[in-house]
Structure formats: structure tokens, C-alpha cells
Design an enzyme around this catalytic site. Sequence first.
Site, short mmCIF file in Angstrom:
data_model
loop_
_atom_site.label_atom_id
_atom_site.label_comp_id
_atom_site.label_asym_id
_atom_site.label_seq_id
_atom_site.Cartn_x
_atom_site.Cartn_y
_atom_site.Cartn_z
CE LYS A 196 -4.42 0.59 2.30
NZ LYS A 196 -5.05 0.54 3.60
C1 E4P Z 1 -8.46 1.21 3.77
O1 E4P Z 1 -7.61 0.63 3.14
C2 E4P Z 1 -8.23 1.87 5.06
O2 E4P Z 1 -7.49 0.98 5.86
C3 E4P Z 1 -9.50 2.17 5.82
O3 E4P Z 1 -10.64 1.84 5.06
C4 E4P Z 1 -9.55 3.52 6.43
O4 E4P Z 1 -10.79 3.71 7.05
P1 E4P Z 1 -11.10 4.88 8.11
O5 E4P Z 1 -11.31 6.15 7.36
O6 E4P Z 1 -12.33 4.43 8.81
O7 E4P Z 1 -9.89 4.93 9.01
#
Ligand code: E4P
Length: 217
Positions: free
Chosen positions: A83
Site C-alpha cells: 500500500k
Molecule cells: C483502507 O484501506 C483503510 O485501511 C480504511 O478503510 C480507512 O478507514 P477509516 O477512514 O475508517 O480509518
Amino acid sequence: MKFFLDTANIEEIKRINELGLVDGVTTNPTLISKEGRPFEEVIKEICSIVKGPVSAEVIGLNAEEMIKEAREIATWAKNVVVKIPMTEEGLKAVNILSNEGIKTNVTLIFTISQGLMATKAGASFISPFLGRLDDIGSNGVELVRNLRTVLDNYGYETEIIAASVRNIGHLESVAEVGSHIATVPGSLFPKLWSHPLTDSGIEDFLEDWKKYERNMK
Ligand code: E4P
């Protein structure tokens, strides 16, 4: 639509994976920090449980650091996806990594342009953050709809992961607008298959069945 679990919690992953509903997992530094275990150990364990893609995020902010981390993370398991944050340096890293055959998930996407840039750089996945857009009064679902249109217009193979999903409404809407994937927090997952009317319906049926059995004696 494929369902990923947005968690680094092994128990949660095992429980929902047993239902055959987990097509992949996404993590981020916040989710990893909640587990209080070494990053590499957690990611390797998740990759051994789930067959599909498992996203593990880099911490570095410049392309050189990101690439170094990504090459290391890519050795941890066959199904690991690196990522990378949506920045200029991130795009540079994605371009190099995709040419090396390392799969990437470009995260923190908030506009169509960001999604398009990440796709052109060679990202395997792009992650628009719905909930965080809704928090500032924008429409996350519309972003997913528009990104899908753009990807389809040009035949890109990059897949959209609807992220920052906060409620069932988000999930149903992104399924309608054609997100390839939704990543779902462990706490939200059970709500996908439950409804109070299902529970009360079962109770009613069982009550009536008991009466029927009594009458048949
Ligand atoms: C996605 O890859 C992220 O880990 C996640 O969806 C972030 O979500 P949040 O905005 O609830 O922290």
C-alpha cells in the site's frame, strides 16, 4: 463485488474467513498499531489465512524509502500487496514497483484525478476513502461511481477498493455503482447478514411450530 476485511485482527479474520466471505484484507499503520505485534509477523500470519490480496502499507515518504520497504514487504508472501500513499513520490514508487511486478494499492484517494494518476502509474488497486469524504460533506459513493466510469472508458484493469466504509448504506451503494471491491471493518461485517426482522421471524416460526407439535400429540 469482492469483500475485503479492513482489519489486522487475526481472530476477526479467522472468524469471518470461515464463512467463505473474505476475498482479501487491507491493513494500515493505525490498524497494525492496535495489534501490538511486529508488523512482519502480523502480515505473514494474515497472508497464511487468507488466499486473496493482503495490503501492507509503507511508512516512508519519499520514493526511495517506499521502494526499499515495498521490495522487502513483497518477499513476505505471494499474496501481499504494497500500500502506497497517493503523493507525487508515491506515484514515482508505484511506477517503478509495477514494472518490477510488485502489486500496489494506492491509498488515500479523494478525487477522480488522483485515481486516474495512480491507475496510469500502474497501481493494481486504488482506494477511495468514502467515510472521510462524507465527513467533510462530499459524496464518497459518487467518487466511486465516477472512478468506475473512467476506468471502464479506457479499459484499465486497476480495481477500485471502496475504503473507509462506515455503514451498510455505503456498502449497498458502492455495490450498485460497480465498485470492484469493498473493504469492510470487522465490526460492520456481521451487520451485513443480520436483520431484527429475521431474528423475530425465526422466533415466531419456532413458537408456532411448538404449538403445532403440541396440537398434533
Ligand atoms: C483502507 O484501506 C483503510 O485501511 C480504511 O478503510 C480507512 O478507514 P477509516 O477512514 O475508517 O480509518
